[in-house]
Design a protein around this motif. Structure first.
Motif: not given
Length: 332
Positions: A29, A48-49, A51, A69-71
């Motif tokens: 994250a 994971i997750f 940005y 879930g990564a952007n």
């Protein structure tokens, strides 16, 4: 590089970490928007997750990286290695993935809308439920590939994926799982789909001119207004497909299964249907000029108002077929 040192330097305003060794570190994250990780080693890194919007990951090593879930919106992953990476649910909208290695990658439910996937190798990748609307998957000759039919989506799992309007020209989709895929308006010109499973897929308005579909399964597909001019459709299973107003001139349907196919108003001029199974097919108002039906099975087919005058019918089975004048053919 120690993860605390890395995050501290980034928080202090440093953004260029080209060629950094972040192998296996935990960046769960993490906020890394617009970071520069050109040719960085991120093998097995936990992202994971994270940005990573607009991140520069040109030629980065992301082998086995955890990116679920990564952007990665608008990220530059040109030439990156994502072999066996986990991108489950990742956002890759408008990302640059040209010539990336994504073999065996997990892209389950990933967002690849408008992504640039030219010359990407997705062999064995799982794209089940992925959205690729407007994505560019064109196979082109460039510095990374000299073979226009090199591995790309070979044996890829694309079940239920949305590829509407995607550019898949010349792409290798041999043996791919494309069950229930949305390919409406997609460009599959000269693509290799031999032995692929396209059952229940939507190919309405798709372009398959010059495509290779030998041995493919297209049973129960929707192919309205599809264009497959000069396509290789030998031994292809189209049983139960809906194909009205299709452009199929000069297509090779030798030994294809077209039983119960609806081909109303379709253009089959100069097509080769030698030994094809067209039993119970609907060919009302079809254009069949100079079409080859040698030894084809047309039993109980509906040929009402079809143009048959110049077709080759030698050895064709017509028992019970509705002829162009509306009469039922009785075999002598």
């Amino acid at each position: 590089m120690d993860v605390n040192e890395f995050l501290g330097r980034y928080a202090a305003g440093e953004t260029d970490f080209s060629r950094a060794n972040l192998r296996g570190v935990d960046l769960f994250a993490a906020d890394l928007i617009s970071i520069i990780l050109v040719q960085a080693d991120l093998h097995g890194t936990n992202l994971i997750f994270a940005y990573l919007n607009r991140a520069q990951l040109y030629k980065a090593n992301l082998t086995c990286a955890k990116l679920s879930g990564a952007n990665l919106t608008q990220a530059d992953l040109h030439g990156a290695i994502l072999h066996n990476a986990d991108l489950h649910g990742a956002i890759l909208q408008s990302a640059d993935l040209r010539s990336a290695d994504m073999t065996l990658a997990n892209l389950l439910d990933a967002n690849l809308i408008d992504a640039d996937l030219r010359n990407v190798n997705l062999s064995g990748a799982n794209l089940t439920g992925a959205t690729l609307r407007g994505a560019n998957l064109r196979q082109e000759r460039n510095e990374y590939t000299a073979n226009l039919r090199s591995a790309k989506l070979y044996k890829a799992d694309l079940r239920g994926a949305n590829l509407a309007g995607a550019d898949l020209s010349r792409v290798n989709l041999r043996c791919a799982n494309l069950v229930d895929v949305n390919l409406r308006g997609a460009n599959l010109c000269n693509a290799d789909l031999s032995e692929a499973d396209l059952s229940f897929a939507s190919l309405n308005d798709a372009n398959l001119d010059g495509a290779i579909l030998g041995g493919a399964n297209l049973s129960n597909t929707k192919c309205e207004r599809m264009s497959a001019i000069d396509a290789d459709l030998t031994n292809t299973n189209f049983s139960g497909a809906v194909m009205p107003d299709a452009k199929l001139c000069r297509a090779n349907f030798t030994e294809a299964n077209l039983s119960k196919v609806r081909m109303n108003r379709s253009d089959l001029s100069r097509a080769d249907l030698c030994e094809a199974n067209l039993s119970e097919a609907c060919l009302i108002d079809a254009f069949i000029a100079r079409t080859n039906f040698t030894n084809a099975n047309l039993s109980n087919a509906n040929l009402f108002r079809a143009e048959l005058s110049s077709a080759t019918m030698s050895g064709a089975e017509l028992q019970g077929a509705t002829m162009p004048d509306g009469t039922t053919y009785e075999q002598p």
